[in-house]
Structures are given as structure tokens and as C-alpha cells.
Design an enzyme around this catalytic site. Structure first.
Site, mmCIF file in Angstrom:
data_model
loop_
_atom_site.group_PDB
_atom_site.id
_atom_site.type_symbol
_atom_site.label_atom_id
_atom_site.label_comp_id
_atom_site.label_asym_id
_atom_site.label_seq_id
_atom_site.Cartn_x
_atom_site.Cartn_y
_atom_site.Cartn_z
ATOM 1 N N ASP A 1 53.204 13.624 38.211
ATOM 2 C CA ASP A 1 52.208 13.145 39.164
ATOM 3 C C ASP A 1 51.047 12.621 38.307
ATOM 4 O O ASP A 1 51.256 12.284 37.133
ATOM 5 C CB ASP A 1 51.797 14.315 40.082
ATOM 6 N N GLY B 1 56.457 20.017 48.358
ATOM 7 C CA GLY B 1 55.559 20.889 47.606
ATOM 8 C C GLY B 1 54.666 20.069 46.699
ATOM 9 O O GLY B 1 54.848 18.855 46.565
ATOM 10 N N LYS B 2 53.684 20.691 46.123
ATOM 11 C CA LYS B 2 52.813 20.015 45.154
ATOM 12 C C LYS B 2 52.112 21.072 44.325
ATOM 13 O O LYS B 2 51.914 22.197 44.785
ATOM 14 C CB LYS B 2 51.764 19.172 45.909
ATOM 15 N N GLY B 3 51.708 20.695 43.128
ATOM 16 C CA GLY B 3 51.008 21.644 42.278
ATOM 17 C C GLY B 3 50.107 20.936 41.310
ATOM 18 O O GLY B 3 49.988 19.708 41.336
#
Ligand code: NAD
Length: 425
Positions: free
Chosen positions: A151, A110-112
Site C-alpha cells: 500500500d 482488511g487493512k493495516g
């Protein structure tokens, strides 16, 4: 393959899809699985209203994409940057799926992120923004659902605010909802050096496989931040010769070897954590571009994406490139270097020590029992070594480049899981 391939105007997403379709075609992945894995399972957009320090209100756009949870909870960072959008998060989320699969850890991808310029925000504004983001994505995050991490432009403070907000909303302590926390608040010893240790392990195994003595092997490290400086430190401890290092202040070249401990201490004590002002005997200052092109066995780009590109690929002299950074070699440079016989260890293998280290933090959080730094490293090194050889052997046995081999190995594990779990109802 008879599926209609998705494309995107977003370069990152388009490249991610191209890599996926290319590998899927080569492995003969059935169409249904291609359709499933070329799309994220879930993507949410949230608005984040913040009271600014001057009393005004601003609303930021935030995103969280879960590409796959076939192998376990989604795993991947959230970033603060003006370019963040849904498609970027989708692309980076899919890369996390392949990275976690390849690493052999029980996570999906996942990433956000939030579209914002964090330099314009005060610490209190960043805290309010992070807490509101956490509250709005709360329904889909959790230690068994989706575990974010730092990140670009996010770090330990953001992780603590995120974890604290979720914990208060749920009325119980939730340390495992994020990784990358400080050691004092359920973080893990060993995490800071983990990515560099993983990069070092790949370089060492690569040289052994190619029958090159690690002792005396000439290495260039571009980027002397977290990943690059620790990779350099571990390499110099086994006698490799670090002939060049660089950061935003330029290149530092010493054909007889950089004194890595001295450079490490210099950066640690520098107010902006830079190499600026570093000296030693036999050192020449050259540009950050030139350092990539000096004579060496291994070039290790650990800074930004696109460092090795169509413009400089022909001048690269190293026979091996180990990608410490994400995406440091552009697809056209990859092609050009590949045809010259340069072996490239791809980013999602070489820098996976970071996410394996995050997995260790999560395991310790679930068990409420903390490891020593030695225990952490002694678990990380065999996993990295194994993963390197799995990809190395696959590439040799199937006569493909390591990047393609890594995709094939990673996609197969996820595809098998999707197939075994089946579609719901
Ligand atoms: P960092 O901010 O600690 O260090 C980045 C370094 O690159 C700094 O020394 C900076 O001065 C240097 N740099 C920037 N522009 C440069 C240029 N043009 N030429 C030479 N040097 C330049 O970042 P980091 O955490 O070490 O991450 C580096 C890369 O590794 C990024 O691509 C990141 O996404 C990737 N990565 C990091 C981790 C991790 O655990 N830190 C994990 C996986 C991947």
C-alpha cells in the site's frame, strides 16, 4: 432502519460509514446485518520496538483490521505513513470488503499499517520494523486468514521481509501469506500492469456502452505512475487519443495526442520516474490543475485523493470520469458533477484490477504453478468486463449512479454470505 448509526471524527471512516448506511437503507438491509457490517470483525494494535541504526530504541504503533471474512480471507494492504491509525485502517478495511465483493473474488477485506515517516528510516530500520510487525500480527495472518499486500510506502521489499519472517516463525515456506512479491520470489507476471489494464477495460466498455468509438476518443490521464501510465499505454494501443497527461511536475497537453510510448520510455528512464523534460511536437506545458479541465471525453484521475473537488468541479469538461486512484472525486464534487450528468465509474470498480491481480498471485502460490503473462491478462480482462457491466446494468435498471450501484451490488454479496453462514452459536 432503527439502528443507531456510528459516526467518526476521522473523515475517511465517517465517509465510509455514511456510504454504507446510505446504501444499506436503500436496499432495505435488515438491522442485524447493518449492525454486523458497520463494524470490523477484528482489530489489533501492536507496538513495534526497533533498535535504530544509532543504537537507540524507538517504539512504533502498528495496526491490522479485518473488517469482514464472510467471503474468504481478509485482503488488503499495509501502509507506512504518519497518519496511519486504527480508524483509518478500519475505513480502508471496509472499502476492501466492498471492493473484493464487487470484484467477485473469494476474499473479505482488511487493512493495516504503521504510524511512521518512512523517509526518516534507513532500509535496515524499515526491514527490522517490518519483521517485528509481521511477528506481532502473525497470530492473525495467513493464506487462509488474512493476506496483506503493498500500500502507500510499502512495496516488494516489505512483502518479502514479511513473508520471510512468517515462514521462519512457522518453520515452513509461506508464499501465500502476502501478495505483491517480486516475480523471482513467487510473485506473478502481469501484476505490474494489472490495475492499469483494469482501468483501460472499464474505459473501453464504458465507451462501447455509450456508443462512442474508442478509436479517437479523447482521454486525460492525471498521474503517470503505475496505474496511469499503463492505462494510457493500453488505451493508445487501441487508438484512443491521450490529449493530456500529468504528474507532480505538471501537465503535458497535446490536442492531437500524446506519444504515449515515448512518454512511458521517458518516465522509465528518468532517475525519479517523472515526466519532467518530456517533449514532442505540438506539446504545451500547462499546470497539473489545468490539465484536468481541458476538453476531453474521459478524465481518468490516477494520482491522489481529492483531485476533483468543489473548487474545480464546475470547470471539468469531460463527460465521463473513471477513477483510477482511490477517492479522487470528493463527495461534494461527485454530487455537483452527477447533477450535470457526468457519469463516474467509481474507484472500487475501476481500479479493482489490482486486487484481482493479487488474487491471481495467491491462486498461483496455493497451486505452486505459474502462469504466463498472457494467461494472466486473458483471465483479468473478462472479469473486469463482467464486473463493469454488472454495475452498469444495475445502475441503468435501478436509475442510480454507478457508485451507489457498486455499493448495492457489493454489500448484497457480503450480506448474503453473513446470513447464510449465520452468527456463531
Ligand atoms: P504511483 O506512485 O506509481 O504514481 C502516482 C502518480 O501520480 C505519479 O506519476 C505522481 O507524480 C503523480 N502525482 C502525484 N501528485 C500529483 C498531482 N498533484 N498532480 C498530478 N500528478 C500527481 O502510484 P500508483 O500505484 O499509480 O497509484 C495511483 C493511485 O491509484 C493511488 O490512489 C493508489 O492508491 C491507487 N491504486 C493503485 C493500485 C496499484 O496497483 N498500483 C491499485 C489500486 C489503486
Amino acid at each position: 432502519m432503527s439502528v443507531v448509526k456510528r459516526t467518526s471524527k476521522n473523515v475517511l471512516l465517517d465517509t465510509a460509514l455514511e456510504n454504507f448506511y446510505g446504501a444499506a437503507e436503500e436496499m432495505g438491509l435488515e438491522d442485524g446485518l447493518v449492525e454486523i457490517l458497520s463494524r470490523p470483525e477484528r482489530a489489533i494494535c501492536v507496538s513495534i520496538p526497533i533498535t535504530m541504526d544509532d543504537g537507540s530504541t524507538r517504539v512504533f504503533e502498528g495496526y491490522r483490521v479485518q473488517h469482514s471474512t464472510a467471503l474468504g480471507p481478509a485482503k488488503g494492504g499495509f501502509r507506512y505513513h504518519p497518519d496511519v491509525d486504527l480508524e483509518e485502517c478500519e475505513a480502508l478495511g471496509s472499502l476492501m470488503t466492498w471492493k473484493c465483493s464487487l470484484a467477485g473474488i473469494p476474499y473479505g477485506g482488511g487493512k493495516g499499517g504503521i504510524a511512521c515517516d518512512p523517509l526518516e528510516l534507513s532500509t535496515t530500520e524499515r526491514e527490522r520494523m517490518t519483521r517485528t510487525f509481521a511477528a506481532r500480527v502473525s497470530p492473525i495472518v495467513g493464506e487462509w486468514e488474512d493476506v496483506p499486500a503493498p500500500d502507500v510506502n510499502t512495496g516488494a521489499s516489505e512483502m518479502v521481509w514479511f513473508m520471510d519472517t512468517i515462514s521462519k516463525m512457522r518453520g515452513r515456506f509461506e508464499p501465500g501469506v502476502v501478495t505483491g512479491k517480486p516475480i523471482s520470489i513467487w510473485g506473478s507476471k502481469g501484476r505490474t500492469a494489472a490495475t492499469g489494464l483494469g482501468v483501460f477495460t472499464c474505459i473501453k466498455e464504458l465507451l462501447i456502452a455509450e456508443k462512442i468509438d474508442v478509436k479517437g476518443a479523447k482521454i486525460i490521464i492525471q498521474g503517470f505512475g503505475n496505474v496511469g501510465s499503463y492505462a494510457a499505454k493500453f488505451l493508445s494501443e487501441v487508438g484512443a487519443k491521450i490529449v493530456g497527461i500529468s504528474d507532480v511536475t505538471g501537465g503535458y497537453y497535446a490536442p492531437d495526442g500524446i506519444d504515449v510510448n515515448k512518454a512511458f520510455d521517458h518516465v522509465t528512464n528518468h532517475p525519479k520516474k517523472m515526466l519532467e523534460g518530456f517533449t514532442q511536437s505540438g506539446l504545451s506545458r500547462i499546470s497539473g490543475e489545468e490539465i484536468l479541465e481541458v476538453e476531453a471525453d474521459v478524465l481518468t484521475p490516477c494520482a491522489l485523493e481529492g483531485a476533483v473537488n468543489a473548487k474545480n468541479a464546475a470547470r471539468i469538461k469531460a463527460r465521463y470520469i473513471v477513477e483510477g486512484a482511490n477517492g479522487p472525486v470528493t463527495p461534494d464534487a461527485d454530487e455537483a458533477l452527477g447533477s450535470k450528468g457526468v457519469i463516474i465509474v467509481p474507484d472500487f470498480l475501476a481500479n479493482s484490477g489490482g486486487v484481482i491481480g493479487s488474487y491471481f498471485e495467491w491462486v498461483q502460490n496455493l497451486g505452486g504453478y505459474f502462469w504466463t503473462e498472457d494467461e494472466y491478462n486473458n483471465r483479468l480482462i473478462p472479469i473486469m468486463t463482467d464486473n463493469f457491466h454488472r454495475v452498469w446494468n444495475y445502475a441503468k435498471n435501478h436509475d442510480v449512479k454507478m457508485r451507489r450501484a457498486a455499493f448495492l451490488v457489493a454489500i448484497k454479496r457480503v450480506a448474503d454470505a453473513v446470513k447464510m453462514r449465520g452468527t456463531f452459536l
